[in-house]
Design a protein around this motif. Structure first.
Motif, mmCIF file in Angstrom:
data_model
loop_
_atom_site.group_PDB
_atom_site.id
_atom_site.type_symbol
_atom_site.label_atom_id
_atom_site.label_comp_id
_atom_site.label_asym_id
_atom_site.label_seq_id
_atom_site.Cartn_x
_atom_site.Cartn_y
_atom_site.Cartn_z
ATOM 1 N N LEU A 49 0.825 -1.204 0.000
ATOM 2 C CA LEU A 49 0.000 0.000 0.000
ATOM 3 C C LEU A 49 0.860 1.255 0.000
ATOM 4 C CD1 LEU A 49 -2.877 -0.857 2.508
ATOM 5 C CD2 LEU A 49 -2.991 -0.751 0.024
ATOM 6 N N GLY A 50 2.112 1.133 -0.439
ATOM 7 C CA GLY A 50 3.013 2.270 -0.393
ATOM 8 C C GLY A 50 3.565 2.714 -1.729
ATOM 9 N N SER A 51 3.610 1.819 -2.722
ATOM 10 C CA SER A 51 4.225 2.165 -4.000
ATOM 11 C C SER A 51 3.276 2.997 -4.863
ATOM 12 C CB SER A 51 4.619 0.890 -4.757
ATOM 13 O OG SER A 51 5.616 0.182 -4.052
ATOM 14 N N TYR A 52 3.886 3.850 -5.726
ATOM 15 C CA TYR A 52 3.097 4.694 -6.629
ATOM 16 C C TYR A 52 2.705 3.933 -7.893
ATOM 17 C CZ TYR A 52 5.444 8.284 -3.808
ATOM 18 O OH TYR A 52 5.931 9.046 -2.781
ATOM 19 N N ASN A 53 2.249 2.725 -7.722
ATOM 20 C CA ASN A 53 1.927 1.863 -8.863
ATOM 21 C C ASN A 53 0.454 2.035 -9.215
ATOM 22 O OD1 ASN A 53 2.141 -0.170 -10.814
ATOM 23 N ND2 ASN A 53 1.760 -1.793 -9.324
ATOM 24 N N TYR A 54 0.078 3.266 -9.616
ATOM 25 C CA TYR A 54 -1.327 3.613 -9.719
ATOM 26 C C TYR A 54 -2.097 2.742 -10.708
ATOM 27 C CZ TYR A 54 0.156 7.766 -7.171
ATOM 28 O OH TYR A 54 0.681 8.606 -6.232
ATOM 29 N N LEU A 55 -1.522 2.472 -11.858
ATOM 30 C CA LEU A 55 -2.235 1.698 -12.878
ATOM 31 C C LEU A 55 -1.771 0.245 -12.950
ATOM 32 C CD1 LEU A 55 -2.567 4.294 -15.787
ATOM 33 C CD2 LEU A 55 -4.272 3.612 -14.104
ATOM 34 N N GLY A 56 -0.899 -0.149 -12.035
ATOM 35 C CA GLY A 56 -0.503 -1.554 -11.966
ATOM 36 C C GLY A 56 0.472 -2.005 -13.036
ATOM 37 N N PHE A 57 1.223 -1.071 -13.654
ATOM 38 C CA PHE A 57 2.172 -1.448 -14.700
ATOM 39 C C PHE A 57 3.527 -1.885 -14.144
ATOM 40 C CE2 PHE A 57 -0.602 1.216 -17.488
ATOM 41 C CZ PHE A 57 -0.916 0.212 -18.400
ATOM 42 N N ALA A 58 3.708 -1.846 -12.824
ATOM 43 C CA ALA A 58 4.926 -2.390 -12.231
ATOM 44 C C ALA A 58 4.747 -3.902 -12.120
ATOM 45 C CB ALA A 58 5.171 -1.768 -10.857
ATOM 46 N N GLU A 59 5.129 -4.601 -13.162
ATOM 47 C CA GLU A 59 4.922 -6.041 -13.241
ATOM 48 C C GLU A 59 6.033 -6.661 -14.086
ATOM 49 O OE1 GLU A 59 1.026 -6.257 -14.878
ATOM 50 O OE2 GLU A 59 1.525 -5.067 -16.638
ATOM 51 N N ASN A 60 6.266 -7.941 -13.858
ATOM 52 C CA ASN A 60 7.339 -8.647 -14.589
ATOM 53 C C ASN A 60 6.799 -9.601 -15.642
ATOM 54 O OD1 ASN A 60 6.234 -10.514 -12.877
ATOM 55 N ND2 ASN A 60 8.156 -11.095 -11.874
ATOM 56 N N LYS A 61 5.539 -9.467 -15.974
ATOM 57 C CA LYS A 61 4.954 -10.243 -17.061
ATOM 58 C C LYS A 61 3.857 -9.425 -17.703
ATOM 59 C CE LYS A 61 1.942 -12.703 -13.808
ATOM 60 N NZ LYS A 61 1.530 -14.035 -13.310
ATOM 61 N N GLY A 62 3.493 -9.797 -18.908
ATOM 62 C CA GLY A 62 2.496 -9.031 -19.630
ATOM 63 C C GLY A 62 3.108 -8.289 -20.798
ATOM 64 N N PRO A 63 2.329 -7.509 -21.506
ATOM 65 C CA PRO A 63 2.811 -6.847 -22.730
ATOM 66 C C PRO A 63 3.940 -5.862 -22.485
ATOM 67 C CG PRO A 63 0.631 -6.029 -22.107
ATOM 68 C CD PRO A 63 0.892 -7.222 -21.265
ATOM 69 N N CYS A 64 3.922 -5.141 -21.373
ATOM 70 C CA CYS A 64 4.993 -4.171 -21.092
ATOM 71 C C CYS A 64 6.316 -4.874 -20.841
ATOM 72 C CB CYS A 64 4.619 -3.307 -19.895
ATOM 73 S SG CYS A 64 3.233 -2.184 -20.180
ATOM 74 N N ALA A 65 6.277 -5.914 -20.030
ATOM 75 C CA ALA A 65 7.508 -6.652 -19.738
ATOM 76 C C ALA A 65 8.054 -7.320 -20.988
ATOM 77 C CB ALA A 65 7.241 -7.678 -18.635
ATOM 78 N N ASP A 66 7.171 -7.887 -21.801
ATOM 79 C CA ASP A 66 7.624 -8.545 -23.039
ATOM 80 C C ASP A 66 8.270 -7.539 -23.987
ATOM 81 O OD1 ASP A 66 6.584 -10.884 -22.028
ATOM 82 O OD2 ASP A 66 4.703 -10.759 -23.141
ATOM 83 N N ALA A 67 7.662 -6.363 -24.112
ATOM 84 C CA ALA A 67 8.214 -5.332 -24.994
ATOM 85 C C ALA A 67 9.557 -4.831 -24.473
ATOM 86 C CB ALA A 67 7.231 -4.178 -25.129
ATOM 87 N N ALA A 68 9.695 -4.700 -23.160
ATOM 88 C CA ALA A 68 10.957 -4.247 -22.579
ATOM 89 C C ALA A 68 12.066 -5.271 -22.805
ATOM 90 C CB ALA A 68 10.783 -3.978 -21.084
ATOM 91 N N ILE A 69 11.720 -6.544 -22.754
ATOM 92 C CA ILE A 69 12.711 -7.597 -23.022
ATOM 93 C C ILE A 69 13.182 -7.530 -24.464
ATOM 94 C CG2 ILE A 69 13.013 -10.097 -23.214
ATOM 95 C CD1 ILE A 69 11.134 -10.364 -20.793
ATOM 96 N N GLU A 70 12.257 -7.333 -25.371
ATOM 97 C CA GLU A 70 12.631 -7.215 -26.783
ATOM 98 C C GLU A 70 13.522 -5.996 -27.027
ATOM 99 O OE1 GLU A 70 9.087 -7.179 -29.087
ATOM 100 O OE2 GLU A 70 8.438 -9.195 -28.485
ATOM 101 N N ALA A 71 13.213 -4.886 -26.348
ATOM 102 C CA ALA A 71 14.041 -3.688 -26.499
ATOM 103 C C ALA A 71 15.438 -3.910 -25.933
ATOM 104 C CB ALA A 71 13.370 -2.504 -25.796
ATOM 105 N N THR A 72 15.527 -4.651 -24.843
ATOM 106 C CA THR A 72 16.840 -4.961 -24.270
ATOM 107 C C THR A 72 17.667 -5.788 -25.232
ATOM 108 O OG1 THR A 72 15.854 -4.929 -22.056
ATOM 109 C CG2 THR A 72 18.015 -5.961 -22.284
ATOM 110 N N GLN A 73 17.035 -6.753 -25.864
ATOM 111 C CA GLN A 73 17.757 -7.594 -26.831
ATOM 112 C C GLN A 73 18.177 -6.797 -28.068
ATOM 113 O OE1 GLN A 73 14.812 -10.648 -27.409
ATOM 114 N NE2 GLN A 73 15.538 -11.886 -25.671
#
Length: 564
Positions: free
Chosen positions: A177-201
């Motif tokens: 109940l302390g993080s500023y994760n308002y929309l829940g995008f702080a996650e290690n799976k899903g479309p954002c995480a997959d896109a970030a992995i591709e960008a890293t590669q």
């Protein structure tokens, strides 16, 4: 100067008696600000508290904020608590001086006493004797994604919070109940995480250069074009650090001979940027349009000190959501004043971008205003987008100027490519450009969670601050020891919270700050509310609008405070 047409419309009520059969505090008042209700019932008293003037005609929707006065008995006991802690602090410093009590703090050696002191003894008094007693509530190591739940590394202290040791145990699934994760995008799976992995590669993790040298990637250009389209402005610029977005860009916008009008509760990054700019700084009361208009009038009438020449620029600096109060800026009134007095407006949307408005576009979207009325739109990607960095949006001439004159643009290393991709993907989801309704669903869920959580806390009799639509929810604790006691008791129930006290808040307004997320389920919120209700009864925190039992002495409410 004649009275402005804007000021003629400013009216409202800053405090009123409680109703519906509920009892007031000892001083009898509850601040509760509501617009778009019957204006004649909310005229500001002439002789009392001109804190929050209103202009209902500028608002298209109800605007409700609540700031209940500190109960008199609670304020007295809070001052007593700090007084006793201070007296004992000086006593223990005396014992340390004569080596009767062991010293845990760094200090200069005797042969260095003639040099300029490295450690200011009096300045560290608060940290040494007050903060150290509840230090275990902060800096807890997180070893998982800081999503709706997280894992914490357990610590123990052999010397009452002077040092910590890891026990090797991990506290699993702690409700966050302390993080500023308002929309829940702080996650290690899903479309954002997959896109970030591709960008890293594709790009790697680091860039190794500044934007104006070899660090300007196509992904950075794509990000800035997307941000400008999202905000509805001509152009935008992205930076790798949110704090530096304010502290390094304000000095590029103003300088000697300019005037900055800053809200008294502005973030430290805005304060630092204003100080670095060499501009004259004047502070107006929080969200108080009468205070702001008085400063604007005086600035125009009197001009610069001594010379009385006109100011080169007058820049109004405000935030969208104030992170310690949970309040929302009265943007329609500020824009009206800004236009009338020909000033510029700098809007920091660090907490409001993504978290407010039907389309998640921040406080401008929330009030249904034109983005062109805000001269400099600033925000960060660290909250609603689950990433890092910040942005500035506005006219193309402004952004082109900052590319050449901003220290953050010229000297700072470019944003990491996977971070940029995280922002792009999450922003497209919010805008609905991913072909799904996931963004709209998250915005709706955040609003529902915020309304539900605030209403339940109110029903418990707890004093909470802020706007009813703000996902930042401060709950008042007041007494110094109750910060530590509340945090420890909540962690025992597997819930992580953030406690805030002096000097970050006024001395009698210590609080716990909850940040609601779209990722929280109703079951999670109910679990947290049950724990808050139980701990609130244990620590006697239910001061609000009901019969208040005499609160326990804050400085004795936790047994650990009676130790070293």
């Amino acid at each position: 100067m004649t009275e402005s047409s804007v000021n003629k419309l400013l009216n409202g009520d800053s405090c009123r008696r409680t109703s519906n059969g509920l009892k007031t505090s000892k001083n009898g008042f509850v601040k509760n600000h509501c617009l778009l209700q019957q204006p004649h019932k909310y005229r500001r008293p002439r002789d009392k508290n001109p804190n929050v003037p209103h202009n209902p005609s500028l608002y298209k929707k109800p605007f409700v904020e609540s700031f209940e006065e500190t109960p008199l008995m609670v304020a007295v006991l809070t001052y007593m608590g700090y007084g006793i802690l201070t007296i004992f602090g000086y006593l223990r410093d005396f014992l340390r001086q004569w080596n009767i009590e062991k010293r845990h703090i760094a200090r200069e050696r005797d042969e260095q006493k003639d040099f300029v002191p490295l450690y200011q003894d009096f300045e560290n008094f608060y940290n040494r004797n007050l903060y150290i007693r509840i230090r275990d509530n902060w800096n807890r190591p997180v070893c998982s994604v800081p999503g709706p739940k997280m894992d914490l590394i357990e610590r123990s202290t052999p010397n009452y919070n002077w040092t910590f040791e890891y026990t090797g145990r991990v506290l699993k699934d702690v409700l966050n109940l302390g993080s500023y994760n308002y929309l829940g995008f702080a996650e290690n799976k899903g479309p954002c995480a997959d896109a970030a992995i591709e960008a890293t590669q594709a790009y790697g993790v680091g860039v190794g250069s500044t934007r104006c040298e070899m660090g300007n990637l196509d992904i950075h250009e794509e990000l800035e074009q997307l941000v400008a389209r999202f905000l509805g402005v001509e152009s935008s610029m992205a930076f790798g650090m949110g704090f530096a977005t304010n502290s390094m860009n304000i000095p590029a916008l103003t300088g000697k001979g300019c005037l900055i009008l800053s809200d008294e509760l502005n973030h430290a990054s805005l304060v630092l940027g204003a100080r670095l700019s060499s501009s004259t700084i004047r502070v107006f009361k929080h969200n108080n349009m009468q205070s702001l208009e008085k400063l604007l009038r005086d600035a125009i009438v009197h001009g610069q000190p001594r010379t009385h020449r006109p100011w080169k620029k007058i820049l109004i600096v405000v935030e969208g959501i104030y992170s310690m109060e949970g309040s929302i800026v009265r943007l329609p009134e500020i824009i009206a004043l800004k236009k009338h007095y020909k000033a510029y407006l700098y809007l920091d949307e660090a907490h409001s971008i993504g978290a407010l408005g039907p389309n998640g576009k921040g406080v401008v979207d929330y009030f249904g205003l034109d983005p062109k009325d805000v001269d400099i739109m600033m925000g960060t990607f660290t909250k609603s987008f689950g990433a890092a960095g910040g942005y500035i949006g506005g006219k193309k001439e402004l952004i082109d100027y900052l590319r050449c004159h901003s220290h953050s643009a010229v000297y700072a290393t470019s944003m990491s490519p996977p971070v940029a991709q995280q922002i792009i993907t999450s922003m497209k989801i919010i805008m609905g450009e991913d072909g799904t309704t996931l963004g709209a669903d998250r915005l709706r869920q955040l609003h529902e969670n915020t309304t539900y959580f605030r209403r339940k806390l109110h029903d418990m009799g707890l004093i909470i601050y802020g706007n009813e639509d703000s996902p930042v929810i401060p709950m008042m604790l007041y007494m110094p020891a109750k910060i530590g006691a509340f945090g420890r008791q909540m962690l025992k129930k597997n819930i992580g919270i953030v406690g805030v006290g002096f000097p970050a808040t006024p001395i009698i307004e210590s609080r716990a700050r909850f940040c609601v997320s779209a990722a929280h389920t109703r079951e999670m919120l109910n679990t947290a509310l049950d724990a808050i209700n139980e701990v609130g009864d244990l620590l006697q925190l239910k001061y609000s609008r009901r019969e208040r039992p005499l609160p326990s002495l804050g400085w004795m409410s936790d047994e650990s405070l009676l130790k070293d």
